[in-house]
Design an enzyme around this catalytic site. Structure first.
Site, PDB file in Angstrom:
ATOM      1  N   GLU A  69       0.884  -1.095   0.069  1.00 15.52           N
ATOM      2  CA  GLU A  69      -0.011   0.055  -0.001  1.00 15.52           C
ATOM      3  C   GLU A  69       0.988   1.035   0.053  1.00 15.52           C
ATOM      4  O   GLU A  69       1.700   1.145   0.609  1.00 15.52           O
ATOM      5  CB  GLU A  69      -0.744   0.051   1.162  1.00 15.52           C
ATOM      6  N   TYR A  83       7.236   1.922  -7.830  1.00 17.22           N
ATOM      7  CA  TYR A  83       6.482   0.623  -7.940  1.00 17.22           C
ATOM      8  C   TYR A  83       5.997   0.230  -9.448  1.00 17.22           C
ATOM      9  O   TYR A  83       6.210  -0.938  -9.957  1.00 17.22           O
ATOM     10  CB  TYR A  83       5.308   0.536  -6.981  1.00 17.22           C
TER      11      TYR A  83
HETATM   12  C1  LIG Z   1      10.511   6.199  -3.055  1.00 11.15           C
HETATM   13  C2  LIG Z   1      11.880   6.049  -2.940  1.00 11.15           C
HETATM   14  C3  LIG Z   1      12.269   4.422  -2.448  1.00 11.15           C
HETATM   15  C4  LIG Z   1      12.706   5.875  -4.457  1.00 11.15           C
HETATM   16  O1  LIG Z   1      13.888   5.511  -4.298  1.00 11.15           O
HETATM   17  P1  LIG Z   1      15.129   5.775  -5.412  1.00 11.15           P
HETATM   18  O2  LIG Z   1      16.316   5.159  -5.117  1.00 11.15           O
HETATM   19  O3  LIG Z   1      15.266   7.478  -5.576  1.00 11.15           O
HETATM   20  O4  LIG Z   1      14.069   5.370  -6.732  1.00 11.15           O
HETATM   21  P2  LIG Z   1      15.107   5.040  -8.163  1.00 11.15           P
HETATM   22  O5  LIG Z   1      16.287   6.025  -8.329  1.00 11.15           O
HETATM   23  O6  LIG Z   1      15.172   3.511  -8.221  1.00 11.15           O
HETATM   24  O7  LIG Z   1      13.918   5.255  -9.256  1.00 11.15           O
HETATM   25  C5  LIG Z   1      12.943   4.362  -9.611  1.00 11.15           C
HETATM   26  C6  LIG Z   1      11.970   4.863 -10.585  1.00 11.15           C
HETATM   27  O8  LIG Z   1      11.132   5.957  -9.908  1.00 11.15           O
HETATM   28  C7  LIG Z   1      11.208   7.389 -10.248  1.00 11.15           C
HETATM   29  N1  LIG Z   1      11.260   8.141  -9.286  1.00 11.15           N
HETATM   30  C8  LIG Z   1      12.058   8.138  -8.046  1.00 11.15           C
HETATM   31  N2  LIG Z   1      11.766   9.176  -7.342  1.00 11.15           N
HETATM   32  C9  LIG Z   1      10.967   9.792  -7.890  1.00 11.15           C
HETATM   33  C10 LIG Z   1      10.352  11.386  -7.774  1.00 11.15           C
HETATM   34  N3  LIG Z   1      10.802  11.981  -6.788  1.00 11.15           N
HETATM   35  N4  LIG Z   1       9.434  11.866  -8.787  1.00 11.15           N
HETATM   36  C11 LIG Z   1       9.057  10.959  -9.694  1.00 11.15           C
HETATM   37  N5  LIG Z   1       9.679   9.701  -9.958  1.00 11.15           N
HETATM   38  C12 LIG Z   1      10.518   9.260  -9.108  1.00 11.15           C
HETATM   39  C13 LIG Z   1      12.313   7.184 -11.045  1.00 11.15           C
HETATM   40  O9  LIG Z   1      12.260   8.373 -12.112  1.00 11.15           O
HETATM   41  C14 LIG Z   1      12.727   5.920 -11.750  1.00 11.15           C
HETATM   42  O10 LIG Z   1      11.633   5.729 -12.917  1.00 11.15           O
HETATM   43  P3  LIG Z   1      12.317   5.269 -13.964  1.00 11.15           P
HETATM   44  O11 LIG Z   1      12.646   3.706 -13.760  1.00 11.15           O
HETATM   45  O12 LIG Z   1      11.074   5.416 -15.106  1.00 11.15           O
HETATM   46  O13 LIG Z   1      13.517   5.934 -14.462  1.00 11.15           O
HETATM   47  C15 LIG Z   1      12.533   7.122  -2.260  1.00 11.15           C
HETATM   48  O14 LIG Z   1      12.031   8.201  -2.843  1.00 11.15           O
HETATM   49  C16 LIG Z   1      12.437   7.211  -0.788  1.00 11.15           C
HETATM   50  O15 LIG Z   1      12.952   6.478  -0.113  1.00 11.15           O
HETATM   51  N6  LIG Z   1      11.092   8.018  -0.287  1.00 11.15           N
HETATM   52  C17 LIG Z   1      10.743   8.164   1.065  1.00 11.15           C
HETATM   53  C18 LIG Z   1      10.157   6.862   1.837  1.00 11.15           C
HETATM   54  C19 LIG Z   1       9.051   6.311   0.762  1.00 11.15           C
HETATM   55  O16 LIG Z   1       8.094   6.874   0.560  1.00 11.15           O
HETATM   56  N7  LIG Z   1       9.068   5.079   0.803  1.00 11.15           N
HETATM   57  C20 LIG Z   1       7.901   4.326   0.058  1.00 11.15           C
HETATM   58  C21 LIG Z   1       6.689   4.028   0.775  1.00 11.15           C
HETATM   59  S1  LIG Z   1       6.881   2.673   2.070  1.00 11.15           S
END
Ligand SMILES: CC(C)(COP(=O)(O)OP(=O)(O)OC[C@H]1O[C@@H](n2cnc3c(N)ncnc32)[C@H](O)[C@@H]1OP(=O)(O)O)[C@@H](O)C(=O)NCCC(=O)NCCS
Length: 164
Positions: free
Chosen positions: A119, A131
């Site tokens: 979720e 995701y």
């Molecule tokens: C969500 C999270 C884990 C993403 O981690 P990340 O290492 O920066 O993600 P990635 O670099 O692997 O990116 C994966 C994909 O998501 C997209 N993405 C990542 N951050 C993004 C942002 N801020 N806005 C839009 N797209 C985003 C990337 O463009 C990439 O897409 P692509 O494959 O089409 O290029 C990180 O932002 C985070 O820790 N957020 C806070 C905690 C959280 O919300 N956790 C999830 C809920 S439990």
């Protein structure tokens, strides 16, 4: 979002599974990763209690001694729920989140998991983009599932994928 040029070298990152002993580090990373207004970060006690149950585990990513990313997962029969995950703010945008999702899928498969679900708070665009990139599909919506510190309700969006 483009991948940044200063990608960590693969040998800089170490992926592993973890248990209860990692709870303090995971709770600290969660506290620094989530906006407190949404009350999403789990406490050390919540994480430790879940891991003590025996059907949950962590996927962890370290750079040296630094915890860079984690995913907290729970298995019930052949379903695995990704309960909480984060990439350290300094390490975001380097596809570590995507690699973390691969780790989650691998560790779930290893345990006999056939389906992965989770979720996410509506409005968490980074997580939803992650995701979708990881091959999950939006399944449904749980109205007013989350409540902010000031009492506002936010829907949860459910995502799932089959583990092949
Ligand atoms: C969500 C999270 C884990 C993403 O981690 P990340 O290492 O920066 O993600 P990635 O670099 O692997 O990116 C994966 C994909 O998501 C997209 N993405 C990542 N951050 C993004 C942002 N801020 N806005 C839009 N797209 C985003 C990337 O463009 C990439 O897409 P692509 O494959 O089409 O290029 C990180 O932002 C985070 O820790 N957020 C806070 C905690 C959280 O919300 N956790 C999830 C809920 S439990």
């Amino acid at each position: 979002m483009s991948v940044q040029p200063n990608l960590p070298e693969p040998d800089q990152l170490r992926w592993s599974e973890g248990g209860i002993v990692a709870s303090p580090a995971v709770a600290a990373l969660a506290a620094s990763s989530f906006d407190p207004q949404y009350r999403e970060a789990w406490t050390e006690l919540q994480i430790a209690n879940l891991l003590a149950g025996g059907n949950a585990w962590l996927d962890l990513c370290h750079a040296g001694q630094e915890l860079v990313a984690f995913a907290l997962n729970r298995q019930v029969l052949d379903e695995v729920e990704l309960l909480l995950c984060a990439v350290s703010p300094a390490w975001r945008g380097r596809r570590i989140g995507l690699r973390m999702m691969e780790q989650v899928a691998d560790s779930a498969r290893k345990r006999g998991g056939k389906r992965l679900f989770l979720e996410v708070r509506q409005g968490n665009e980074a997580a939803m983009a992650l995701y979708l990139s990881a091959g999950l599909r939006q399944e449904g919506r749980r109205p007013a599932y989350y409540r902010t510190v000031v009492g506002d309700s936010i829907d949860a969006i459910t995502f799932a994928s089959f583990l092949q």
